[in-house]
Design an enzyme around this catalytic site. Structure first.
Site, PDB file in Angstrom:
ATOM      1  N   CYS A   1      80.131  47.215 -12.056  1.00 55.61           N
ATOM      2  CA  CYS A   1      81.201  47.099 -12.955  1.00 55.61           C
ATOM      3  C   CYS A   1      80.595  47.088 -14.208  1.00 55.61           C
ATOM      4  CB  CYS A   1      81.944  46.404 -11.896  1.00 55.61           C
ATOM      5  SG  CYS A   1      83.268  45.995 -12.789  1.00 55.61           S
TER       6      CYS A   1
ATOM      7  N   CYS B   1      86.230  41.579 -15.068  1.00 57.82           N
ATOM      8  CA  CYS B   1      86.305  41.476 -13.867  1.00 57.82           C
ATOM      9  C   CYS B   1      86.751  40.388 -13.541  1.00 57.82           C
ATOM     10  CB  CYS B   1      85.759  42.335 -13.615  1.00 57.82           C
ATOM     11  SG  CYS B   1      85.456  42.717 -11.522  1.00 57.82           S
TER      12      CYS B   1
ATOM     13  N   CYS C   1      85.613  50.092  -9.848  1.00 56.12           N
ATOM     14  CA  CYS C   1      84.963  48.593  -8.691  1.00 56.12           C
ATOM     15  C   CYS C   1      86.397  48.225  -8.442  1.00 56.12           C
ATOM     16  CB  CYS C   1      85.016  47.478 -10.231  1.00 56.12           C
ATOM     17  SG  CYS C   1      84.488  46.122  -9.771  1.00 56.12           S
TER      18      CYS C   1
ATOM     19  N   CYS D   1      88.283  45.532  -9.931  1.00 54.76           N
ATOM     20  CA  CYS D   1      88.996  45.486 -11.087  1.00 54.76           C
ATOM     21  C   CYS D   1      89.785  46.653 -11.541  1.00 54.76           C
ATOM     22  CB  CYS D   1      88.072  44.353 -12.424  1.00 54.76           C
ATOM     23  SG  CYS D   1      87.055  45.547 -13.477  1.00 54.76           S
TER      24      CYS D   1
ATOM     25  N   ASP E   1      54.132  40.089  23.047  1.00 55.28           N
ATOM     26  CA  ASP E   1      55.032  40.757  22.758  1.00 55.28           C
ATOM     27  C   ASP E   1      54.160  42.403  23.500  1.00 55.28           C
ATOM     28  OD1 ASP E   1      57.408  41.490  23.832  1.00 55.28           O
ATOM     29  OD2 ASP E   1      58.492  41.473  22.067  1.00 55.28           O
TER      30      ASP E   1
ATOM     31  N   LYS F   1      62.038  32.007  27.098  1.00 56.18           N
ATOM     32  CA  LYS F   1      61.854  32.470  25.695  1.00 56.18           C
ATOM     33  C   LYS F   1      62.461  32.336  24.677  1.00 56.18           C
ATOM     34  CE  LYS F   1      61.867  36.640  26.970  1.00 56.18           C
ATOM     35  NZ  LYS F   1      62.310  38.057  27.857  1.00 56.18           N
TER      36      LYS F   1
ATOM     37  N   GLU G   1      51.325  29.174  26.878  1.00 49.99           N
ATOM     38  CA  GLU G   1      50.452  29.690  26.940  1.00 49.99           C
ATOM     39  C   GLU G   1      51.601  30.409  26.336  1.00 49.99           C
ATOM     40  OE1 GLU G   1      49.057  32.147  29.275  1.00 49.99           O
ATOM     41  OE2 GLU G   1      47.687  30.564  30.556  1.00 49.99           O
TER      42      GLU G   1
ATOM     43  N   TYR H   1      44.503  36.127  30.789  1.00 53.11           N
ATOM     44  CA  TYR H   1      45.558  34.794  30.826  1.00 53.11           C
ATOM     45  C   TYR H   1      45.421  34.768  32.363  1.00 53.11           C
ATOM     46  CZ  TYR H   1      48.865  37.742  31.193  1.00 53.11           C
ATOM     47  OH  TYR H   1      49.898  39.423  30.794  1.00 53.11           O
TER      48      TYR H   1
ATOM     49  N   LYS I   1      53.927  33.804  24.947  1.00 57.95           N
ATOM     50  CA  LYS I   1      54.049  35.089  25.844  1.00 57.95           C
ATOM     51  C   LYS I   1      53.699  35.955  24.474  1.00 57.95           C
ATOM     52  CE  LYS I   1      57.132  36.802  29.313  1.00 57.95           C
ATOM     53  NZ  LYS I   1      57.187  37.995  28.262  1.00 57.95           N
TER      54      LYS I   1
HETATM   55  O1  D41 Z   1      51.646  36.756  27.006  1.00 60.87           O
HETATM   56  C1  D41 Z   1      52.187  37.281  27.979  1.00 60.87           C
HETATM   57  N1  D41 Z   1      52.882  38.196  28.209  1.00 60.87           N
HETATM   58  C2  D41 Z   1      51.457  36.515  29.591  1.00 60.87           C
HETATM   59  C3  D41 Z   1      52.104  37.668  30.557  1.00 60.87           C
HETATM   60  C4  D41 Z   1      51.225  35.617  29.790  1.00 60.87           C
HETATM   61  N2  D41 Z   1      50.361  35.005  28.951  1.00 60.87           N
HETATM   62  N3  D41 Z   1      51.104  35.075  31.276  1.00 60.87           N
HETATM   63  C5  D41 Z   1      50.889  35.840  31.932  1.00 60.87           C
HETATM   64  N4  D41 Z   1      50.787  35.157  33.398  1.00 60.87           N
HETATM   65  C6  D41 Z   1      51.594  35.735  34.494  1.00 60.87           C
HETATM   66  C7  D41 Z   1      51.374  35.874  36.312  1.00 60.87           C
HETATM   67  C8  D41 Z   1      51.422  33.535  35.360  1.00 60.87           C
HETATM   68  C9  D41 Z   1      52.095  35.982  37.033  1.00 60.87           C
HETATM   69  C10 D41 Z   1      49.568  35.370  35.994  1.00 60.87           C
HETATM   70  C11 D41 Z   1      51.873  36.993  32.183  1.00 60.87           C
HETATM   71  C12 D41 Z   1      52.722  38.064  33.226  1.00 60.87           C
HETATM   72  N5  D41 Z   1      51.841  36.842  34.062  1.00 60.87           N
HETATM   73  C13 D41 Z   1      52.588  39.032  33.231  1.00 60.87           C
HETATM   74  N6  D41 Z   1      52.933  39.370  32.290  1.00 60.87           N
HETATM   75  C14 D41 Z   1      53.939  41.117  32.596  1.00 60.87           C
HETATM   76  C15 D41 Z   1      54.348  41.112  33.951  1.00 60.87           C
HETATM   77  C16 D41 Z   1      53.426  39.304  33.854  1.00 60.87           C
END
Ligand code: D41
Length: 667
Positions: free
Chosen positions: A425, A431, A407, A410, A117, A313, A113, A224, A115
């Site tokens: 300039c 120049c 400049c 020059c 922010d 990450k 999935e 999720y 992640k």
């Molecule tokens: O998209 C996310 N930031 C995200 C965070 C994600 N897609 N899945 C997550 N799954 C978990 C578990 C596996 C522990 C259920 C999470 C997070 N945790 C999470 N977000 C912040 C702390 C943990």
């Protein structure tokens, strides 16, 4: 206190300050990567000498403590955190440990999935009705943000039937990029403070005491995870869970997908990483979760992080560096561009040591000074930029940057035309910097294409006064060239051969290579096609130049002024005398071509033809070729490695042709 103990104390103090700015003020002072770096250093010190660990050390706590403003909510089932991996090797180690613990040889099925922010939340629906929403807090206790979460439109107040008697779903509240940009634009217009990134904007919005303010903020949520479920069996896999969440009407990421083993994970990571900048929300990595619940349960968790899930990450796209100085570079047309020389810093996957500040207004707007600590950002393929100065770290006595009156190369007077951002300039060809840049441009690949005439050689030639104008290049001798530093007889001979080859050129290349202000490749081609010969163009007045398709009054004025200059006319004659030739073209009104009225943008690398060939073939059929994608673009031709322009085309729903598609069209 000296040595490691003093350092550890300093780190604790810094981290506490950053926590306060981040969690309480929602206004962090440093990028996350810097915070992580401090935390890592503290962990290392404490690991080397456990006596350094104090009860209040930030390493002893999982996340921020809930603020005082909201009612505390105890999480019946703790909200776990996620461990991170930063590279392939660490991911393989994670997968290997899972295999060993499970005694399983076959590749594991993962759900991958994005992640997001944002902020993790737990939302409870009882008998289908939204009852409570809480932030993650430290994982055991969060804050009651029910009133604010209720205002999120993508989140249902009532679940779709058949809903379980009780459902506590876990997900992420975030601010989609479009909403973030709109909100910041509006805040800027009102002269209010802007948020540095969508995550802080989401956090700040969710933690508004007045839910009416949250309601006005463009927040969204994706789910999720599962906290509790009653009245229905818990799904036996992550895929099943996502399907259940979706079936009761909760938003779930469209990007979530089952993959096989580490290879599948890596493929997903690379794919999503490449599409990252085209997603409607900010992500900072990918999360992999072992799909089967039975396997999740056998793996369990360790110090509050599951052993069955991990975050991979993306390289941090923001980092801290220090400005050594702000210098002014002189460009081909005399423009003075301020450039910050930085302590080299690794960000977004590359080392950055120079960042352009574009113009003096930008320097003043960001108030960048020599000695400043700055946040450097490099996202995707975008050129690196200075996001902001960390004012708290400004050394005493740092003076504001001023535009030089002369400049730096020059010494000629620097002029700033009213209403223009650029300062120039006035030295022109006298120049050295302008001469050098003009020669480099003349020799560049899309102009006269003189292979081996790079910046070092040009710099030497100009410094020794051996070359002042393009025509001088063709008078260089083998002996003169071989005398340059790091230039052997062989490379001197090669360069002479390249100069000889470049004498047979085309009118569009020549026009582009002359370096007329605002005449890029596309305009050069349009001028060449319209007038057919250099003589015709040089004889034309401003009005007739304006009749060239897509040439406006400003460009026409620059073109006319260029050819009106006696020095430029002499320079062109000298080129012809040196033996530079180009065939005339048939002057043609392209209006009757089969592609008349269509606008094309070419991006990426073509394999069977050069970009120039593609461009000429299109223009020959009456099409217009432009550099930037807009609503007016008819087609985008995308070769391999196409980047932002392709993404923009997809965003605007503009048809995209691959190389074969282009060929078919031309046929
Ligand atoms: O998209 C996310 N930031 C995200 C965070 C994600 N897609 N899945 C997550 N799954 C978990 C578990 C596996 C522990 C259920 C999470 C997070 N945790 C999470 N977000 C912040 C702390 C943990």
């Amino acid at each position: 206190m000296t040595g490691p103990a003093a350092r550890a104390a300093w780190l604790r103090e810094q981290l506490a300050l950053h926590d306060y700015r981040y969690y309480v003020l929602d206004d962090p002072q440093v990028p996350d990567a810097e915070y992580d770096r401090l935390m890592r250093e503290l962990r290392q010190l404490e690991a080397a000498d456990p006596q350094l660990v104090t009860a209040d050390s930030p390493t002893q706590r999982v996340a921020g403590s809930p603020g005082a403003a909201f009612r505390a909510v105890a999480h019946t089932v703790p909200m776990l955190s996620l461990d991170n991996v930063f590279n392939e090797e660490e991911l393989r180690a994670f997968d290997r440990r899972a295999h060993e613990r499970l005694g399983e040889d076959a590749p594991l099925t993962y759900v991958a999935e994005p992640k997001l922010d944002g902020l993790a939340v737990a939302v409870t629906w009882r008998d289908g009705l939204l009852e409570r929403a809480a932030t993650r807090g430290d994982g055991s206790t969060g804050e009651d943000v029910t009133a604010n979460v209720r205002t999120i439109r993508s989140l249902p107040q009532r679940l779709r039937a058949p809903a379980p008697a009780l459902l506590e779903a876990r997900g992420e509240v975030f601010m989609p990029l479009a909403g973030f940009e709109r909100m910041n634009r509006e805040a800027r217009e009102r002269g209010e403070k802007v948020f540095v990134n969508p995550r802080n904007a989401a956090a700040g919005s969710l933690r508004q005491l007045d839910a009416r303010i949250s309601a006005a903020r463009p927040l969204a949520a994706l789910f999720y995870g599962l906290g509790r479920i009653e009245g229905l069996a818990a799904p036996d896999s992550q895929q099943g869970l996502l399907a259940l969440l979706r079936s009761v009407g909760l938003p779930v990421s469209k990007e979530a997908r089952a993959v096989q083993g580490v290879e599948g994970c890596l493929e997903y990571y690379r794919d999503l990483g490449a599409r990252r900048s085209a997603l409607p929300y900010q992500i900072d990595g990918v999360v992999y979760k072992i799909d089967r619940r039975s396997e999740q349960e056998r793996l369990g968790f360790l110090s509050r992080a599951p052993r069955w899930a991990v975050a991979h990450k993306f390289p941090a796209d923001e980092a801290l560096s220090v400005v050594r100085e702000v210098e002014f570079q002189v460009g081909r047309t005399g423009t003075l561009t301020p450039v910050a020389r930085l302590e080299p810093v690794f960000v977004g996957g590359v080392t950055v040591s120079n960042v352009t500040l574009h113009n003096i207004d930008e320097v003043h707007r960001k108030d960048v000074r020599s000695g400043d600590t700055v946040i450097v950002r490099r996202a995707g393929d975008v050129i690196p930029e200075i996001v902001a100065v960390v004012i708290e770290r400004r050394p005493p006595g740092a003076a504001p940057v001023t535009l030089p009156q002369c400049c730096p190369v020059c010494g000629s007077v620097v002029l700033r035309v009213e209403g223009e951002a650029a300062a120039r300039c006035t030295g022109g060809f006298t120049c050295r910097a302008q001469r050098q840049e003009a020669l480099l441009h003349f020799a560049s690949r899309r102009a006269l294409d003189i292979e081996g005439l790079g910046d070092k050689v040009v710099e030497q030639l100009v410094e020794r006064n051996e070359v002042a104008s393009p025509a001088d290049l063709y008078r260089l001798s083998a002996a003169q060239l071989a005398a340059l530093p790091r230039m052997g007889e062989k490379s001197a001979a090669n360069l002479l051969a390249a100069l000889e080859r470049s004498k047979h050129t085309t009118l569009p290349r020549l026009l582009f290579g002359l370096g007329i202000r605002d005449v890029g490749e596309v305009t050069a081609l349009a001028l060449a096609r319209h007038f057919g010969s250099l003589e015709a163009l040089m004889a034309a007045d401003e009005d007739s130049i304006q009749r060239v398709p897509d040439v406006g009054p400003v460009v026409a004025a620059h073109v006319a002024a260029f050819f009106a200059s006696a020095a430029h006319r002499t320079g062109i004659r000298a080129l012809q005398e040196a033996g530079v030739t180009w065939p005339d073209m048939v002057p043609q009104a392209a209006a009757d071509g089969v592609l008349a009225g269509r606008t094309f943008v070419i991006t990426g690398t073509l394999t069977g033809m050069t970009r120039e060939q593609a461009q000429q073939a299109l223009v020959a059929r009456g099409a217009r070729v432009s550099n930037s994608v807009s609503k007016k673009t008819s087609y985008v031709v995308a070769g391999s490695d196409a980047g932002l322009k392709l993404a923009k085309a997809q965003e605007l729903g503009i048809p995209v042709l691959d190389e074969q598609g282009l060929r078919d069209l031309l046929r």
